[in-house]
Design a protein around this motif. Structure first.
Motif, short mmCIF file in Angstrom:
data_model
loop_
_atom_site.label_atom_id
_atom_site.label_comp_id
_atom_site.label_asym_id
_atom_site.label_seq_id
_atom_site.Cartn_x
_atom_site.Cartn_y
_atom_site.Cartn_z
N SER A 1 52.35 -15.57 -2.89
CA SER A 1 52.76 -15.79 -1.51
C SER A 1 51.55 -15.76 -0.57
CB SER A 1 53.78 -14.73 -1.09
OG SER A 1 54.18 -14.91 0.25
N ARG B 1 48.27 -23.21 2.65
CA ARG B 1 48.98 -23.99 3.67
C ARG B 1 48.17 -24.06 4.95
NH1 ARG B 1 51.50 -27.51 4.27
NH2 ARG B 1 52.72 -26.84 6.06
N SER C 1 50.19 -19.04 1.53
CA SER C 1 50.02 -19.01 2.98
C SER C 1 48.61 -19.45 3.38
CB SER C 1 50.31 -17.60 3.53
OG SER C 1 51.65 -17.23 3.30
#
Length: 231
Positions: A151, A158, A155
């Motif tokens: 995760s 992205r 992040s």
């Protein structure tokens, strides 16, 4: 007639009481000894897996395990196997993620759905024959840790992709502004052009862009156009 006296049982009573008082101590000793044996068997099970690298059923079929191994040995063996399974999960999860292209997805639920589906299938394929308590104790913390790490990586990736896209768009906008200014007849109004470029740069930076990167891009664009036109 005199009834015979009852036999004196005081000594026997004292012996019984004495033995009874020893029972808790004996039980405690037996429990301690059993814990010691269980710990030894558990450690032996761990080492046996690290040596065989085989699932419990396969190791039994191949005769790699001692006959009549204890429940503690089995726990040690399978918990060791589950730790290795956790490493396999982490590696597989990362590889599967790289193949999905999720980093370019704008769906905020995409990663959650991916990890949920992958984990459900992994547990179905890899945990048959294991004690559910061992799975919960050993494997699930490893899985949760891998998901948290992914995760964080997702992040960051992205944000990096969004930033690259914003930089590319701003570069195109600045290049277009320079081309339009140079295409006009007469001398270039450098003050007006500078104000327009500064405005575009400020707008890009207001979206969280890195000032140093954007400033360098602007300078490179201006220098390239100047060399191209001799202006």
């Amino acid at each position: 007639y005199v009834y015979p006296g009852r036999p004196d049982t005081s000594d026997l009573s004292e012996l019984a009481s004495s033995l009874q008082s020893l029972v808790p101590g004996l039980n405690q000793y037996a429990q301690q000894e059993q814990k010691k044996l269980d710990a030894e068997d558990f450690a032996a099970g761990e080492q046996a897996y690290l040596k065989s690298k085989a699932a419990l059923k396969d190791a039994v079929n191949k005769g790699l395990l001692p006959a009549g191994y204890s429940p503690a040995f089995r726990r040690g063996y399978q918990q060791s196997e589950l730790r290795v399974t956790g490493l396999s999960y982490d590696q597989g999860l990362r590889q599967a993620y790289q193949q999905t292209g999720l980093a370019t997805s704008d769906d905020p639920q995409a990663l959650s759905k991916f990890t949920s589906d992958y984990t459900a299938q992994f547990l179905k394929d890899k945990t048959s024959g294991f004690d559910p308590l061992d799975v919960q104790k050993v494997l699930m913390p490893a899985i949760e840790g891998s998901q948290a790490n992914l995760s964080q990586y997702h992040s960051a990736r992205r944000a990096q992709i969004v930033e690259q896209g914003n930089l590319a768009n701003t570069e195109v906008e600045i290049s277009t502004t320079l081309d339009n200014a140079l295409a006009q007849s007469g001398d270039v109004d450098h003050a007006k052009l500078g104000a327009a470029l500064t405005g575009q740069l400020k707008e890009a930076l207001s979206n969280g862009g890195d000032a140093k990167t954007y400033n360098q891009m602007l300078v490179d664009q201006v220098v390239a156009k100047a060399q191209e036109t001799g202006d």
